[in-house]
Scaffold this motif. Structure first.
Motif, PDB file in Angstrom:
ATOM      1  N   TYR A 138       0.861  -1.179   0.000  1.00 55.53           N
ATOM      2  CA  TYR A 138       0.000   0.000   0.000  1.00 55.53           C
ATOM      3  C   TYR A 138       0.900   1.231   0.000  1.00 55.53           C
ATOM      4  O   TYR A 138       2.091   1.150   0.353  1.00 55.53           O
ATOM      5  N   THR A 139       0.345   2.349  -0.388  1.00 55.65           N
ATOM      6  CA  THR A 139       1.144   3.577  -0.429  1.00 55.65           C
ATOM      7  C   THR A 139       0.376   4.739   0.189  1.00 55.65           C
ATOM      8  O   THR A 139      -0.855   4.744   0.209  1.00 55.65           O
ATOM      9  N   ILE A 140       1.111   5.705   0.701  1.00 53.69           N
ATOM     10  CA  ILE A 140       0.563   6.996   1.113  1.00 53.69           C
ATOM     11  C   ILE A 140       1.206   8.052   0.236  1.00 53.69           C
ATOM     12  O   ILE A 140       2.434   8.212   0.235  1.00 53.69           O
ATOM     13  N   ASN A 141       0.391   8.719  -0.548  1.00 53.74           N
ATOM     14  CA  ASN A 141       0.887   9.689  -1.533  1.00 53.74           C
ATOM     15  C   ASN A 141       1.965   9.072  -2.424  1.00 53.74           C
ATOM     16  O   ASN A 141       2.998   9.682  -2.725  1.00 53.74           O
ATOM     17  N   GLY A 142       1.709   7.828  -2.828  1.00 53.39           N
ATOM     18  CA  GLY A 142       2.600   7.145  -3.766  1.00 53.39           C
ATOM     19  C   GLY A 142       3.820   6.505  -3.147  1.00 53.39           C
ATOM     20  O   GLY A 142       4.624   5.904  -3.865  1.00 53.39           O
ATOM     21  N   LEU A 143       3.978   6.590  -1.823  1.00 47.76           N
ATOM     22  CA  LEU A 143       5.180   6.078  -1.158  1.00 47.76           C
ATOM     23  C   LEU A 143       4.823   4.939  -0.206  1.00 47.76           C
ATOM     24  O   LEU A 143       3.923   5.081   0.626  1.00 47.76           O
ATOM     25  N   PRO A 144       5.534   3.802  -0.265  1.00 46.90           N
ATOM     26  CA  PRO A 144       5.192   2.639   0.570  1.00 46.90           C
ATOM     27  C   PRO A 144       5.616   2.765   2.026  1.00 46.90           C
ATOM     28  O   PRO A 144       4.991   2.189   2.909  1.00 46.90           O
ATOM     29  N   GLY A 145       6.698   3.472   2.307  1.00 47.37           N
ATOM     30  CA  GLY A 145       7.077   3.705   3.696  1.00 47.37           C
ATOM     31  C   GLY A 145       7.957   2.639   4.311  1.00 47.37           C
ATOM     32  O   GLY A 145       8.266   1.616   3.697  1.00 47.37           O
ATOM     33  N   PRO A 146       8.379   2.844   5.563  1.00 52.89           N
ATOM     34  CA  PRO A 146       9.463   2.069   6.176  1.00 52.89           C
ATOM     35  C   PRO A 146       9.130   0.643   6.542  1.00 52.89           C
ATOM     36  O   PRO A 146      10.039  -0.125   6.869  1.00 52.89           O
ATOM     37  N   LEU A 147       7.855   0.236   6.509  1.00 52.33           N
ATOM     38  CA  LEU A 147       7.518  -1.131   6.895  1.00 52.33           C
ATOM     39  C   LEU A 147       7.698  -2.123   5.756  1.00 52.33           C
ATOM     40  O   LEU A 147       7.546  -3.333   5.951  1.00 52.33           O
ATOM     41  N   TYR A 148       7.993  -1.626   4.561  1.00 52.31           N
ATOM     42  CA  TYR A 148       8.241  -2.498   3.412  1.00 52.31           C
ATOM     43  C   TYR A 148       9.739  -2.533   3.112  1.00 52.31           C
ATOM     44  O   TYR A 148      10.478  -1.588   3.406  1.00 52.31           O
ATOM     45  N   ASN A 149      10.154  -3.635   2.495  1.00 44.83           N
ATOM     46  CA  ASN A 149      11.567  -3.782   2.135  1.00 44.83           C
ATOM     47  C   ASN A 149      11.992  -2.668   1.186  1.00 44.83           C
ATOM     48  O   ASN A 149      11.234  -2.248   0.307  1.00 44.83           O
ATOM     49  N   CYS A 150      13.202  -2.188   1.386  1.00 43.95           N
ATOM     50  CA  CYS A 150      13.822  -1.267   0.441  1.00 43.95           C
ATOM     51  C   CYS A 150      13.027   0.026   0.277  1.00 43.95           C
ATOM     52  O   CYS A 150      12.997   0.602  -0.804  1.00 43.95           O
ATOM     53  N   SER A 151      12.338   0.467   1.330  1.00 44.96           N
ATOM     54  CA  SER A 151      11.437   1.602   1.165  1.00 44.96           C
ATOM     55  C   SER A 151      11.565   2.677   2.244  1.00 44.96           C
ATOM     56  O   SER A 151      10.734   3.583   2.310  1.00 44.96           O
ATOM     57  N   SER A 152      12.583   2.591   3.082  1.00 44.76           N
ATOM     58  CA  SER A 152      12.696   3.575   4.157  1.00 44.76           C
ATOM     59  C   SER A 152      12.861   4.989   3.618  1.00 44.76           C
ATOM     60  O   SER A 152      12.390   5.960   4.231  1.00 44.76           O
ATOM     61  N   LYS A 153      13.499   5.115   2.466  1.00 42.81           N
ATOM     62  CA  LYS A 153      13.664   6.440   1.874  1.00 42.81           C
ATOM     63  C   LYS A 153      12.397   6.900   1.145  1.00 42.81           C
ATOM     64  O   LYS A 153      12.224   8.100   0.903  1.00 42.81           O
ATOM     65  N   ASP A 154      11.533   5.955   0.814  1.00 45.46           N
ATOM     66  CA  ASP A 154      10.273   6.282   0.129  1.00 45.46           C
ATOM     67  C   ASP A 154       9.156   6.361   1.159  1.00 45.46           C
ATOM     68  O   ASP A 154       8.221   5.554   1.158  1.00 45.46           O
ATOM     69  N   THR A 155       9.250   7.314   2.063  1.00 45.78           N
ATOM     70  CA  THR A 155       8.293   7.465   3.161  1.00 45.78           C
ATOM     71  C   THR A 155       7.697   8.862   3.137  1.00 45.78           C
ATOM     72  O   THR A 155       8.436   9.858   3.071  1.00 45.78           O
ATOM     73  N   PHE A 156       6.365   8.929   3.189  1.00 46.40           N
ATOM     74  CA  PHE A 156       5.716  10.231   3.267  1.00 46.40           C
ATOM     75  C   PHE A 156       5.857  10.778   4.681  1.00 46.40           C
ATOM     76  O   PHE A 156       5.539  10.100   5.655  1.00 46.40           O
ATOM     77  N   LYS A 157       6.328  12.018   4.779  1.00 47.62           N
ATOM     78  CA  LYS A 157       6.477  12.667   6.076  1.00 47.62           C
ATOM     79  C   LYS A 157       5.640  13.942   6.098  1.00 47.62           C
ATOM     80  O   LYS A 157       5.751  14.786   5.204  1.00 47.62           O
ATOM     81  N   LEU A 158       4.802  14.046   7.110  1.00 40.05           N
ATOM     82  CA  LEU A 158       3.993  15.241   7.305  1.00 40.05           C
ATOM     83  C   LEU A 158       4.610  16.039   8.450  1.00 40.05           C
ATOM     84  O   LEU A 158       4.591  15.615   9.598  1.00 40.05           O
ATOM     85  N   LYS A 159       5.182  17.193   8.120  1.00 40.73           N
ATOM     86  CA  LYS A 159       5.837  18.020   9.129  1.00 40.73           C
ATOM     87  C   LYS A 159       4.852  19.058   9.648  1.00 40.73           C
ATOM     88  O   LYS A 159       4.225  19.774   8.876  1.00 40.73           O
ATOM     89  N   VAL A 160       4.705  19.108  10.958  1.00 40.00           N
ATOM     90  CA  VAL A 160       3.714  19.983  11.586  1.00 40.00           C
ATOM     91  C   VAL A 160       4.369  20.798  12.698  1.00 40.00           C
ATOM     92  O   VAL A 160       5.467  20.485  13.167  1.00 40.00           O
ATOM     93  N   LYS A 161       3.646  21.829  13.125  1.00 46.39           N
ATOM     94  CA  LYS A 161       4.064  22.639  14.261  1.00 46.39           C
ATOM     95  C   LYS A 161       3.173  22.325  15.454  1.00 46.39           C
ATOM     96  O   LYS A 161       1.998  21.973  15.289  1.00 46.39           O
ATOM     97  N   ALA A 162       3.704  22.467  16.637  1.00 44.62           N
ATOM     98  CA  ALA A 162       2.929  22.240  17.861  1.00 44.62           C
ATOM     99  C   ALA A 162       1.875  23.331  18.011  1.00 44.62           C
ATOM    100  O   ALA A 162       2.064  24.478  17.590  1.00 44.62           O
ATOM    101  N   GLY A 163       0.719  22.930  18.584  1.00 45.86           N
ATOM    102  CA  GLY A 163      -0.325  23.908  18.871  1.00 45.86           C
ATOM    103  C   GLY A 163      -1.075  24.408  17.658  1.00 45.86           C
ATOM    104  O   GLY A 163      -1.689  25.478  17.696  1.00 45.86           O
ATOM    105  N   LYS A 164      -1.074  23.660  16.581  1.00 54.58           N
ATOM    106  CA  LYS A 164      -1.767  24.064  15.351  1.00 54.58           C
ATOM    107  C   LYS A 164      -2.846  23.042  15.001  1.00 54.58           C
ATOM    108  O   LYS A 164      -2.859  21.919  15.501  1.00 54.58           O
ATOM    109  N   THR A 165      -3.772  23.464  14.115  1.00 51.51           N
ATOM    110  CA  THR A 165      -4.804  22.556  13.607  1.00 51.51           C
ATOM    111  C   THR A 165      -4.648  22.432  12.103  1.00 51.51           C
ATOM    112  O   THR A 165      -4.588  23.456  11.397  1.00 51.51           O
ATOM    113  N   TYR A 166      -4.575  21.223  11.597  1.00 53.95           N
ATOM    114  CA  TYR A 166      -4.368  20.956  10.171  1.00 53.95           C
ATOM    115  C   TYR A 166      -5.580  20.225   9.603  1.00 53.95           C
ATOM    116  O   TYR A 166      -6.187  19.380  10.280  1.00 53.95           O
ATOM    117  N   LEU A 167      -5.912  20.574   8.361  1.00 55.64           N
ATOM    118  CA  LEU A 167      -6.988  19.878   7.653  1.00 55.64           C
ATOM    119  C   LEU A 167      -6.366  18.851   6.730  1.00 55.64           C
ATOM    120  O   LEU A 167      -5.599  19.194   5.819  1.00 55.64           O
TER     121      LEU A 167
END
Length: 521
Positions: A138-167
Motif C-alpha cells: 500500500y502507499t501513502i501519496n505514492g510512497l510505501p514507507g518504512p515497513l516495506y523492504n527497500c522503502s525507508s527512503k520512500d516514506t511520506f512525512k507530514l511536518k507539523v508545528k505544535a499547537g496548530k490545527t491541520y486539515l
C-alpha cells in the motif's frame, strides 16, 4: 485525444491526483485551465522499476487547485495505447455527463503498488476465472514507507508545528481494499465525507472505502512532544478472498521550535509511537463509525432528503459464478467455473458503443435494453442458505427514470461465495444514506427506522458484509450514470449497472449535446 467515456469507466491503473477546492464567500469565479498528458513513465518503488501510466509523468499525479464557483477546463491527451477514462469524485457532473468526476488542503492519498503491470494482473484473472494477484504494497501519496523492504527512503512525512490545527483530506484510491487509518497518539475530528460537511465527531481511527474521501482536522500537541508518530493504514477485510495483509506507514514529524534545547541532530533518536488499528474483520467498528456520520442539516447546509418516494428498488449485490469456456480449466470456485459478480443477478456486459452516445442519439437498439430488474427475479434467503444455482446472467441492462424521480434504493449483500462489504459508487449524484442493518432487509419493519432528518450525504457507501443499506436520491441530472462496486476486481467481474435519467421539460433540464472534440468509440 482521449476523454472520459462511459464505455470504459473502470481503470485498473488508477491515477493518484487530487482536486483541491478552497471555499470562498464571493459569488462567481474564474476559469482555470489545466493540461493532462497521459503517458508512460519509469517509476521505482520496493527496489523495482516499472514503466507505468502517469499524468504529466508524475506519480502521484498533479494537483488541481480551484475555488468554489470556478470553472475548470481540463484537456486530457492520451499518449498510451489503452483507452483512458478519468472520473471526478466529489463533484457532481451536472449537465456534463460527457466529462464524467474532491474539496480542500494536505491531501493524503492511499493507493496500491504492484511490481507487475496491473493491467496484466486483471487480464490474467479474467482469463483464468480466479481472483487477481494482490498488490505488493500500500502507499501513502505514492510512497510505501518504512515497513516495506527497500522503502525507508520512500516514506511520506507530514511536518507539523505544535499547537496548530491541520486539515487532512483523505482519499482512498486503492483498487481493492477498504482501509483503517490512524495517527498514533492523536485524535482526528471528522468534518466532511465525499465533499459534504458532516456533524463533527472525534475518533482515533477512520474507515475509508475505495472511492471515498474524508476530511479530518488534526490538532497537534500543545508543546513539542520530543517524539515522532506513525500514520498507518491497513485493510479492513470481510470477504473470503486473498488480500494484501500489510500495513503502510507515513511519519508525523514535529518541527523543532527555534532556540529549543532539542537539537535537529537528535531527531533520529526520538521515540516512535505506532497506532493500534482495529482487527482486519472488525465489522462492529465499521458499523459504529458509519452510524456517527450525520449531515449538518442546518439552514446553511440543509439535508434535502426526499421525504416521499416515487420509485422503490431492491438490488442484491454480491458474487456468483459463470461457466468456463469449453475445454478450459478455470481457477474459480471450481475448476469448471469462473468468479463473477452481479446486481440482481445481472452481470454487466460492457457494450462496444458508449451508452451515453447511444442514449443521446436514440440508437439504443443492440447496445442496451431498458429492462434492468427493480428487484430479484428469484428471491432467496440472501444472507442464509445458498441457492442451488449460483450462476449469474449477463447483459447490458439499464434502469430508466423520468426527470426528478424520487428514488429509494435498498442494496442487499448476499452470502453467495461468502458475505462481503461492497463500496457502491453512484456517478452523477449524491445520495442520502437513510438506513442500514445486518441480515436480510425487512420491508415491513426496517423502513420505520429510517433517518430522513439528518442522514449522511455522499456518493460512495459500503454495503455491510451480510447486511443491507438504504439510500435516497433525486434523479435531477439527465444522462447515463453508472453505479458500480469500487472494488476493482468486483467491477471487472460485472458488479455494475447504469441509470438513464430522461430530460425534463425546461431547457436547463435537458442533456446537452456532446462536445465537438469528443473522441469516437
Amino acid at each position: 485525444m482521449s476523454a472520459p467515456s462511459l464505455q470504459s469507466f473502470a481503470l485498473p491503473s488508477m491515477f493518484l491526483f487530487s482536486l483541491i477546492i478552497i471555499p470562498q464567500l464571493v459569488v462567481g469565479g474564474i476559469t482555470r485551465q489545466y493540461h493532462f498528458d497521459i503517458k508512460y513513465q519509469n517509476v521505482s518503488r520496493l527496489c523495482h522499476t516499472k514503466n507505468m501510466v502517469t499524468v504529466n509523468g508524475l506519480f502521484p499525479g498533479p494537483r488541481i487547485v480551484a475555488r468554489e464557483g470556478d470553472r475548470l477546463l481540463i484537456k486530457v491527451v492520451n499518449h498510451v495505447q489503452n483507452n483512458i477514462s478519468i472520473h471526478w469524485h466529489g463533484i457532481r457532473q451536472l449537465g456534463s455527463g460527457w466529462a464524467d468526476g474532491p474539496a480542500y488542503e494536505v491531501p493524503i492519498i492511499f493507493g496500491e503498488w504492484w511490481n507487475a503491470d496491473p493491467e496484466a494482473v486483471i487480464t490474467q484473472a479474467l482469463q483464468t476465472g480466479g481472483g487477481p494477484n494482490v498488490s505488493d504494497a500500500y502507499t501513502i501519496n505514492g510512497l510505501p514507507g518504512p515497513l516495506y523492504n527497500c522503502s525507508s527512503k520512500d516514506t511520506f512525512k507530514l511536518k507539523v508545528k505544535a499547537g496548530k490545527t491541520y486539515l487532512l483530506r483523505l482519499i482512498n484510491a486503492a483498487l481493492n481494499d477498504e482501509l483503517f487509518f490512524s495517527i498514533a497518539n492523536h485524535t482526528l475530528t471528522v468534518v466532511d465525507v465525499d465533499a459534504i460537511y458532516v456533524k463533527p465527531f472525534d475518533t482515533d481511527t477512520i474507515l475509508i472505502t475505495p472511492g471515498q474521501t474524508t476530511n479530518v482536522l488534526l490538532k497537534t500537541k500543545s508543546k513539542y512532544p520530543n517524539a515522532t508518530f506513525f500514520m498507518s493504514a491497513r485493510p479492513c477485510a470481510t470477504g473470503q478472498g486473498t488480500f494484501d495483509n500489510s500495513t503502510v506507514a507515513g511519519i508525523l514529524e514535529y518541527e523543532v521550535p527555534p532556540h529549543s534545547l532539542h537539537s535537529t541532530n537528535s531527531v533520529k533518536k526520538l521515540s516512535l509511537f505506532k497506532p493500534i488499528l482495529p482487527a482486519l474483520n472488525d465489522t462492529s467498528f465499521a458499523t459504529n463509525f458509519a452510524s456517527k456520520l450525520r449531515s449538518l442539516a442546518n439552514s446553511q447546509f440543509p439535508a434535502n432528503v426526499p421525504q416521499k418516494v416515487d420509485k422503490h428498488f431492491f438490488f442484491t449485490v454480491g458474487l456468483g459464478t459463470s461457466p468456463c469456456q469449453k475445454n478450459q480449466t478455470c481457477q474459480g470456485p471450481t475448476n469448471r467455473t469462473k468468479f463473477a459478480a452481479s446486481v440482481n443477478n445481472v452481470s454487466f456486459t460492457l457494450p462496444t458503443t458508449a451508452l451515453l452516445q447511444a442514449h443521446f442519439f436514440g440508437k439504443s437498439n443492440g447496445v442496451y435494453t431498458p429492462d434492468f430488474p427493480s428487484k430479484p427475479l428469484f428471491p432467496f434467503n440472501y444472507t442464509g442458505t445458498l441457492p442451488n444455482n449460483t450462476m449469474v446472467s449477463n447483459g447490458t441492462k439499464v434502469v430508466v427514470l423520468p426527470f426528478n424521480t424520487r428514488v429509494e434504493l435498498v442494496m442487499q449483500d448476499t452470502s453467495i461465495l461468502g458475505a462481503e462489504s461492497h463500496p457502491l459508487h453512484l456517478h452523477g449524484f449524491n445520495f442520502f444514506v437513510v438506513g442500514q442493518g445486518f441480515g436480510n432487509f425487512d420491508p415491513n419493519k426496517d423502513p420505520k427506522k429510517f433517518n430522513v432528518v439528518d442522514p449522511v450525504e455522499r456518493n460512495t457507501v459500503g454495503v455491510p458484509s451480510g447486511g443491507w443499506v438504504a439510500i435516497r436520491f433525486l434523479a435531477d441530472n439527465p444522462g447515463v450514470w453508472f453505479m458500480h462496486c469500487h472494488l476493482e476486481v468486483h467491477t471487472s467481474w460485472g458488479l455494475k449497472m447504469a441509470w438513464i435519467v430522461l430530460d425534463g421539460k425546461l431547457p436547463n433540464q435537458k442533456l446537452l449535446p456532446p462536445p465537438a472534440d469528443l473522441p469516437k468509440c
